[in-house]
Write a protein that holds these residues in place. Structure first.
Motif, PDB file in Angstrom:
ATOM      1  N   LEU A 126     -52.678 -17.001 106.400  1.00  0.00           N
ATOM      2  CA  LEU A 126     -51.380 -16.997 105.716  1.00  0.00           C
ATOM      3  C   LEU A 126     -51.376 -15.901 104.652  1.00  0.00           C
ATOM      4  CD1 LEU A 126     -50.858 -20.845 105.158  1.00  0.00           C
ATOM      5  CD2 LEU A 126     -50.167 -19.460 107.125  1.00  0.00           C
ATOM      6  N   GLU A 127     -50.327 -15.087 104.660  1.00  0.00           N
ATOM      7  CA  GLU A 127     -50.232 -13.980 103.702  1.00  0.00           C
ATOM      8  C   GLU A 127     -48.840 -13.948 103.076  1.00  0.00           C
ATOM      9  OE1 GLU A 127     -50.504  -9.072 103.561  1.00  0.00           O
ATOM     10  OE2 GLU A 127     -50.552 -10.137 105.487  1.00  0.00           O
ATOM     11  N   VAL A 128     -48.768 -14.086 101.761  1.00  0.00           N
ATOM     12  CA  VAL A 128     -47.498 -13.980 101.046  1.00  0.00           C
ATOM     13  C   VAL A 128     -47.189 -12.497 100.851  1.00  0.00           C
ATOM     14  CG1 VAL A 128     -46.232 -14.517  98.940  1.00  0.00           C
ATOM     15  CG2 VAL A 128     -47.833 -16.197  99.898  1.00  0.00           C
ATOM     16  N   VAL A 129     -46.128 -12.028 101.501  1.00  0.00           N
ATOM     17  CA  VAL A 129     -45.795 -10.601 101.457  1.00  0.00           C
ATOM     18  C   VAL A 129     -44.613 -10.312 100.537  1.00  0.00           C
ATOM     19  CG1 VAL A 129     -46.740 -10.159 103.748  1.00  0.00           C
ATOM     20  CG2 VAL A 129     -44.327 -10.817 103.513  1.00  0.00           C
ATOM     21  N   GLY A 130     -44.067 -11.369  99.918  1.00  0.00           N
ATOM     22  CA  GLY A 130     -42.959 -11.144  99.000  1.00  0.00           C
ATOM     23  C   GLY A 130     -42.541 -12.437  98.341  1.00  0.00           C
ATOM     24  N   GLU A 131     -41.812 -12.323  97.244  1.00  0.00           N
ATOM     25  CA  GLU A 131     -41.291 -13.501  96.566  1.00  0.00           C
ATOM     26  C   GLU A 131     -39.971 -13.145  95.909  1.00  0.00           C
ATOM     27  OE1 GLU A 131     -43.265 -13.894  92.280  1.00  0.00           O
ATOM     28  OE2 GLU A 131     -44.772 -14.021  93.882  1.00  0.00           O
ATOM     29  N   ALA A 132     -39.168 -14.181  95.633  1.00  0.00           N
ATOM     30  CA  ALA A 132     -37.853 -13.955  95.041  1.00  0.00           C
ATOM     31  C   ALA A 132     -37.494 -15.129  94.147  1.00  0.00           C
ATOM     32  CB  ALA A 132     -36.799 -13.781  96.134  1.00  0.00           C
ATOM     33  N   ALA A 133     -36.699 -14.834  93.110  1.00  0.00           N
ATOM     34  CA  ALA A 133     -36.312 -15.859  92.148  1.00  0.00           C
ATOM     35  C   ALA A 133     -34.861 -16.285  92.303  1.00  0.00           C
ATOM     36  CB  ALA A 133     -36.543 -15.347  90.729  1.00  0.00           C
ATOM     37  N   SER A 134     -34.117 -15.658  93.200  1.00  0.00           N
ATOM     38  CA  SER A 134     -32.711 -15.994  93.394  1.00  0.00           C
ATOM     39  C   SER A 134     -32.329 -15.762  94.846  1.00  0.00           C
ATOM     40  CB  SER A 134     -31.823 -15.124  92.494  1.00  0.00           C
ATOM     41  OG  SER A 134     -31.852 -13.774  92.940  1.00  0.00           O
ATOM     42  N   GLY A 135     -31.169 -16.277  95.213  1.00  0.00           N
ATOM     43  CA  GLY A 135     -30.699 -16.069  96.570  1.00  0.00           C
ATOM     44  C   GLY A 135     -30.464 -14.610  96.882  1.00  0.00           C
ATOM     45  N   THR A 136     -29.845 -13.908  95.955  1.00  0.00           N
ATOM     46  CA  THR A 136     -29.560 -12.486  96.163  1.00  0.00           C
ATOM     47  C   THR A 136     -30.847 -11.694  96.345  1.00  0.00           C
ATOM     48  OG1 THR A 136     -27.536 -12.639  94.838  1.00  0.00           O
ATOM     49  CG2 THR A 136     -28.476 -10.444  95.173  1.00  0.00           C
ATOM     50  N   GLU A 137     -31.833 -11.978  95.496  1.00  0.00           N
ATOM     51  CA  GLU A 137     -33.118 -11.290  95.609  1.00  0.00           C
ATOM     52  C   GLU A 137     -33.806 -11.655  96.917  1.00  0.00           C
ATOM     53  OE1 GLU A 137     -37.246 -10.629  93.027  1.00  0.00           O
ATOM     54  OE2 GLU A 137     -35.746 -12.106  92.384  1.00  0.00           O
ATOM     55  N   ALA A 138     -33.682 -12.903  97.330  1.00  0.00           N
ATOM     56  CA  ALA A 138     -34.307 -13.349  98.574  1.00  0.00           C
ATOM     57  C   ALA A 138     -33.771 -12.579  99.770  1.00  0.00           C
ATOM     58  CB  ALA A 138     -34.079 -14.842  98.769  1.00  0.00           C
ATOM     59  N   LEU A 139     -32.481 -12.345  99.800  1.00  0.00           N
ATOM     60  CA  LEU A 139     -31.883 -11.611 100.918  1.00  0.00           C
ATOM     61  C   LEU A 139     -32.453 -10.198 101.003  1.00  0.00           C
ATOM     62  CD1 LEU A 139     -28.167 -12.761 100.556  1.00  0.00           C
ATOM     63  CD2 LEU A 139     -29.804 -13.465 102.305  1.00  0.00           C
ATOM     64  N   THR A 140     -32.618  -9.568  99.860  1.00  0.00           N
ATOM     65  CA  THR A 140     -33.164  -8.209  99.829  1.00  0.00           C
ATOM     66  C   THR A 140     -34.625  -8.180 100.265  1.00  0.00           C
ATOM     67  OG1 THR A 140     -31.645  -7.582  98.053  1.00  0.00           O
ATOM     68  CG2 THR A 140     -33.590  -6.197  98.376  1.00  0.00           C
TER      69      THR A 140
END
Length: 212
Positions: free
Chosen positions: A29-43
């Motif tokens: 398992l590799e975490v390749v990104g994270e986001a704190a909001s919906g908008t950031e998650a989409l990007t």
């Protein structure tokens, strides 16, 4: 071994850090990104194109079902696994209808979370027991016992339970996740109108669904 690529979405930094550290203990398992909001998650998801998005529901806009739907529109090949503290109708139903492949609660043991992520990547539905029960109550019409039918896989699970196998042992025998075994058991309970393993086995024997 090829690692599963994950993106973690949660508006609490401590939660994101904790999930990243916990998931990072698994070699596949590799975490390749994270986001704190919906908008950031989409990007982030559009750029990283992960195998699985592990997301909370209540986030800065967009959130919930709207976010899940938008994520799947941008990256149809990804799987969205909800990890939240909320299991009410107003949270669960929109998430599932939007296309979430799984729904776990944040009090799930870490091993269950690992199994759920791997199962989601394989396209298997993973639901917390309380969530599965809620969905069954909402979407399955109540049928007479004479009309209830167990699927072939449900019969396999029930036969192993009748042999005294644990959920983990049944999962290993059938090459499915332990969470999937739990979901099958919930389906069996609903169809046989029982609430536990022993009652399910007894009802199955009475109705001739098991040999013996």
């Amino acid at each position: 071994m090829t690692s599963l690529r994950l993106v973690v979405v949660d508006d609490h930094p401590v939660v994101r850090d904790g999930l990243r550290g916990m998931l990072g203990t698994q070699p596949d398992l590799e975490v390749v990104g994270e986001a704190a909001s919906g908008t950031e998650a989409l990007t982030v998801v559009a750029a990283a194109r992960p195998d699985v998005v592990l997301t909370d529901l209540r986030l800065p806009d967009p959130s919930g079902g709207a976010l899940i739907r938008s994520l799947l529109e941008r990256v149809p090949t990804t799987r969205v696994l909800v990890l939240t503290t909320h299991d009410t109708d107003s949270d669960v139903l929109p998430a599932v209808e939007a296309g979430a492949i799984g729904y776990l609660l944040k009090d799930a043991p870490r091993e269950e979370l690992f199994r759920a992520v791997r199962a989601a990547a394989r396209g298997e539905t993973v639901l917390a027991p309380s969530v599965a029960a809620l969905l069954l109550a909402r979407v399955r019409p109540r049928r007479p016992l004479s009309e209830a039918r167990l699927s072939a896989r449900e019969r396999e699970v029930l036969a192993l339970v009748a042999e005294g196998r644990t959920n983990r042992e049944a999962a290993a025998r059938l090459y499915i996740s332990e969470a999937t075994v739990k979901t099958h058991l919930l389906h069996i309970y609903a169809k046989l109108e029982v609430t536990d393993r022993a009652s399910a086995v007894a009802a199955a024997y009475r109705r001739g669904l098991l040999d013996g």
